[in-house]
Design a protein around this motif. Sequence first.
Motif, PDB file in Angstrom:
ATOM      1  N   TYR A  77       0.842  -1.207   0.000  1.00  0.00           N
ATOM      2  CA  TYR A  77       0.000   0.000   0.000  1.00  0.00           C
ATOM      3  C   TYR A  77       0.874   1.253   0.000  1.00  0.00           C
ATOM      4  O   TYR A  77       1.816   1.377   0.780  1.00  0.00           O
ATOM      5  CB  TYR A  77      -0.886  -0.022   1.245  1.00  0.00           C
ATOM      6  N   ASP A 125      -0.858   4.726  -1.149  1.00  0.00           N
ATOM      7  CA  ASP A 125      -1.878   5.666  -0.694  1.00  0.00           C
ATOM      8  C   ASP A 125      -3.245   5.143  -1.126  1.00  0.00           C
ATOM      9  O   ASP A 125      -3.343   4.015  -1.609  1.00  0.00           O
ATOM     10  CB  ASP A 125      -1.612   7.092  -1.208  1.00  0.00           C
ATOM     11  N   ARG A 126      -4.284   5.943  -0.974  1.00  0.00           N
ATOM     12  CA  ARG A 126      -5.652   5.450  -1.222  1.00  0.00           C
ATOM     13  C   ARG A 126      -5.898   5.017  -2.664  1.00  0.00           C
ATOM     14  O   ARG A 126      -6.844   4.268  -2.935  1.00  0.00           O
ATOM     15  CB  ARG A 126      -6.668   6.535  -0.839  1.00  0.00           C
ATOM     16  N   HIS A 127      -5.077   5.472  -3.592  1.00  0.00           N
ATOM     17  CA  HIS A 127      -5.268   5.109  -5.002  1.00  0.00           C
ATOM     18  C   HIS A 127      -4.094   4.327  -5.590  1.00  0.00           C
ATOM     19  O   HIS A 127      -4.152   3.913  -6.748  1.00  0.00           O
ATOM     20  CB  HIS A 127      -5.470   6.386  -5.844  1.00  0.00           C
ATOM     21  N   THR A 128      -3.048   4.131  -4.814  1.00  0.00           N
ATOM     22  CA  THR A 128      -1.807   3.590  -5.386  1.00  0.00           C
ATOM     23  C   THR A 128      -1.225   2.469  -4.545  1.00  0.00           C
ATOM     24  O   THR A 128      -1.234   2.528  -3.321  1.00  0.00           O
ATOM     25  CB  THR A 128      -0.752   4.712  -5.512  1.00  0.00           C
ATOM     26  N   ARG A 153      -1.944   2.396 -10.184  1.00  0.00           N
ATOM     27  CA  ARG A 153      -2.842   3.442  -9.699  1.00  0.00           C
ATOM     28  C   ARG A 153      -4.270   3.100 -10.067  1.00  0.00           C
ATOM     29  O   ARG A 153      -4.576   2.762 -11.213  1.00  0.00           O
ATOM     30  CB  ARG A 153      -2.444   4.802 -10.279  1.00  0.00           C
ATOM     31  N   GLU A 170     -10.877   4.432  -4.561  1.00  0.00           N
ATOM     32  CA  GLU A 170     -10.073   4.375  -3.344  1.00  0.00           C
ATOM     33  C   GLU A 170     -10.034   2.962  -2.784  1.00  0.00           C
ATOM     34  O   GLU A 170     -10.995   2.203  -2.911  1.00  0.00           O
ATOM     35  CB  GLU A 170     -10.634   5.334  -2.286  1.00  0.00           C
ATOM     36  N   ILE A 171      -8.912   2.618  -2.165  1.00  0.00           N
ATOM     37  CA  ILE A 171      -8.760   1.312  -1.536  1.00  0.00           C
ATOM     38  C   ILE A 171      -7.991   1.492  -0.232  1.00  0.00           C
ATOM     39  O   ILE A 171      -7.128   2.363  -0.127  1.00  0.00           O
ATOM     40  CB  ILE A 171      -8.019   0.333  -2.480  1.00  0.00           C
ATOM     41  N   ASP A 172      -8.335   0.675   0.774  1.00  0.00           N
ATOM     42  CA  ASP A 172      -7.665   0.780   2.061  1.00  0.00           C
ATOM     43  C   ASP A 172      -6.654  -0.361   2.209  1.00  0.00           C
ATOM     44  O   ASP A 172      -6.729  -1.369   1.492  1.00  0.00           O
ATOM     45  CB  ASP A 172      -8.679   0.742   3.207  1.00  0.00           C
ATOM     46  N   PRO A 173      -5.702  -0.231   3.119  1.00  0.00           N
ATOM     47  CA  PRO A 173      -4.651  -1.256   3.280  1.00  0.00           C
ATOM     48  C   PRO A 173      -5.198  -2.640   3.576  1.00  0.00           C
ATOM     49  O   PRO A 173      -4.668  -3.643   3.085  1.00  0.00           O
ATOM     50  CB  PRO A 173      -3.811  -0.726   4.442  1.00  0.00           C
ATOM     51  N   ASP A 174      -6.247  -2.748   4.381  1.00  0.00           N
ATOM     52  CA  ASP A 174      -6.799  -4.057   4.743  1.00  0.00           C
ATOM     53  C   ASP A 174      -7.366  -4.774   3.523  1.00  0.00           C
ATOM     54  O   ASP A 174      -7.115  -5.962   3.315  1.00  0.00           O
ATOM     55  CB  ASP A 174      -7.873  -3.881   5.812  1.00  0.00           C
ATOM     56  N   THR A 175      -8.131  -4.036   2.704  1.00  0.00           N
ATOM     57  CA  THR A 175      -8.711  -4.641   1.496  1.00  0.00           C
ATOM     58  C   THR A 175      -7.620  -5.080   0.528  1.00  0.00           C
ATOM     59  O   THR A 175      -7.668  -6.172  -0.038  1.00  0.00           O
ATOM     60  CB  THR A 175      -9.649  -3.640   0.800  1.00  0.00           C
TER      61      THR A 175
END
Length: 346
Positions: free
Chosen positions: A142, A144-147, A165, A169-174
């Motif tokens: 991870y 950032d939220r898009h990268t 990229r 948006e994506i979070d670290p857990d997902t």
Amino acid sequence: MELSERKKQILHALIETYIQTAEPVGSKAILENYQMSFSSATIRNEMAELTELGYLEQPHTSAGRVPTDLGYRTYVTSLMGRYSLSKREKSRIDEGLSMRITELEQALANANRIISELTAYTSLALTPHFNTNYIKRLEMLYIDRHTFLLVVMTSNGLIKNRVCRLNVEIDPDTLGRIAAILQRRLTGVPLDLITLRRISRLEDELMEFRFFLQPILRFVEQTLSEIDQTEVFTEGVGNILDFPEYRDVSRAKEFFNFLGDKQEIKNMLAPTADTGIRIIIGDENPVLSVLQSSLIIGNYRVGEKVVGAIGIIGPTRMDYSKVVGKLDYFTKTLSKLLSETFYDDE
């Protein structure tokens, strides 16, 4: 026709003199540099006959001769002495290849630089191709939220990184959960079996991540396709300008254009089952004929499998004996290093 021993002696002496001087060789130079039991007139007569037979040519009206491609072929096939590396030369190769490496491409790039320095010619290296290579590790780091950073390591030490990229948006857990599923499903599978269709079949298991799935799977597929392709490394490109044959601007331009044609280089370096050193001289290859160059190729191995090749290219007047000796020792040492580092016999 079979040459007489006297003609062989003169051809051998002339070629070795020409390799060192790059100037047409006359009977006087041969007589001064080599102890022969016959006269200058005899040498001139033999040189004239060798010219009629196609082994030599006379570029100017002077008495000096230069070898033809047939002359060079006869030299490397039956007249050339075996070059013995000095302890210092062997030590330099051993030390240069004793670095700690974790990535196969890194090792090959470094090796290509070393052999170019050792021979003072331009070197060409073909990265390995493994039909049975498989994914050893797949990670998504991870950013950032898009990268995120996609990292793929194969069983034979190749590593590919790609910054990816996303439009959503994506979070670290997902990202971690998706990576875990791909790692579980793709690790250990031979690369030639990981097709876009196979990757797409993972959609059912990853359905809860459908908003991110398509671009992520596309990144994975693109990265894996790059791993399974061979690449070409070149080193010592400027070395060719040290030789008088390439001081002509048009010929130098042709040489540099050749170095830019990666597919042509791949075709010429394609590994064969031949375990020895291959020598291609001038007119024996249409590309080398235009360049008036020769190419000396040595295969390297991982385990018992020939996986790639390294070539040394230079003018047809190159020092064949020395290059063959160095390249042979070099590829054997490189194969030993790569096998110890990357070979998996399971």
